[in-house]
Design a protein around this motif. Structure first.
Motif, PDB file in Angstrom:
ATOM      1  N   ASP A   1      39.657  43.042  41.419  1.00 57.87           N
ATOM      2  CA  ASP A   1      38.990  41.835  41.918  1.00 57.87           C
ATOM      3  C   ASP A   1      39.332  41.553  43.380  1.00 57.87           C
ATOM      4  O   ASP A   1      39.177  40.444  43.864  1.00 57.87           O
TER       5      ASP A   1
ATOM      6  N   CYS B   1      37.952  32.159  37.548  1.00 57.32           N
ATOM      7  CA  CYS B   1      36.700  32.890  37.697  1.00 57.32           C
ATOM      8  C   CYS B   1      35.689  32.301  36.716  1.00 57.32           C
ATOM      9  O   CYS B   1      35.985  32.150  35.535  1.00 57.32           O
TER      10      CYS B   1
ATOM     11  N   LEU C   1      31.923  41.386  38.897  1.00 61.47           N
ATOM     12  CA  LEU C   1      32.451  41.988  40.113  1.00 61.47           C
ATOM     13  C   LEU C   1      31.354  42.827  40.749  1.00 61.47           C
ATOM     14  O   LEU C   1      30.589  43.483  40.050  1.00 61.47           O
TER      15      LEU C   1
ATOM     16  N   ALA D   1      33.738  36.319  41.139  1.00 65.41           N
ATOM     17  CA  ALA D   1      34.774  37.106  40.467  1.00 65.41           C
ATOM     18  C   ALA D   1      35.736  37.748  41.469  1.00 65.41           C
ATOM     19  O   ALA D   1      36.836  38.155  41.091  1.00 65.41           O
ATOM     20  N   ILE D   2      35.353  37.827  42.744  1.00 63.81           N
ATOM     21  CA  ILE D   2      36.264  38.332  43.768  1.00 63.81           C
ATOM     22  C   ILE D   2      37.347  37.279  43.976  1.00 63.81           C
ATOM     23  O   ILE D   2      37.062  36.127  44.237  1.00 63.81           O
ATOM     24  N   ARG D   3      38.592  37.693  43.866  1.00 64.45           N
ATOM     25  CA  ARG D   3      39.689  36.739  43.989  1.00 64.45           C
ATOM     26  C   ARG D   3      40.302  36.729  45.393  1.00 64.45           C
ATOM     27  O   ARG D   3      40.860  35.724  45.807  1.00 64.45           O
TER      28      ARG D   3
END
Length: 85
Positions: free
Chosen positions: A43, A5, A11, A77-79
């Motif tokens: 996330d 990230c 987020l 930041a979203i995984r």
């Protein structure tokens, strides 16, 4: 989990996640599919694939290549994105 990230990446809030999903919805709707926001858990974004996407063999590819790619481009930041079924 793949990739790191970027420093300072934030987020999204639920409202921001829903807004970002609108672009993915418009792409899926071209082929009779759809999705709805389920939840934001840490996330990860949870969605429910609907319409032609429900049960489609390509659903996993579209979830990763369309929905997740669009969200991660806007919010690094979203995984991951998961389907709630």
């Amino acid at each position: 989990r793949e990739g790191a990230c970027p420093a300072g990446a934030k987020l999204p809030q639920e409202k921001e996640s829903k807004e970002a999903l609108q672009e993915a919805r418009s792409i899926l709707m071209r082929d009779g599919g759809d999705l709805e926001f389920g939840a934001l858990e840490g996330d990860a974004v949870l969605v429910r694939l609907k319409g032609a996407c429900a049960g489609c063999p390509r659903a996993a590819l579209d979830l990763k290549g369309v929905v997740e790619a669009l969200l991660r481009r806007r919010y690094p930041a979203i995984r991951e994105v998961h389907n709630l079924y």
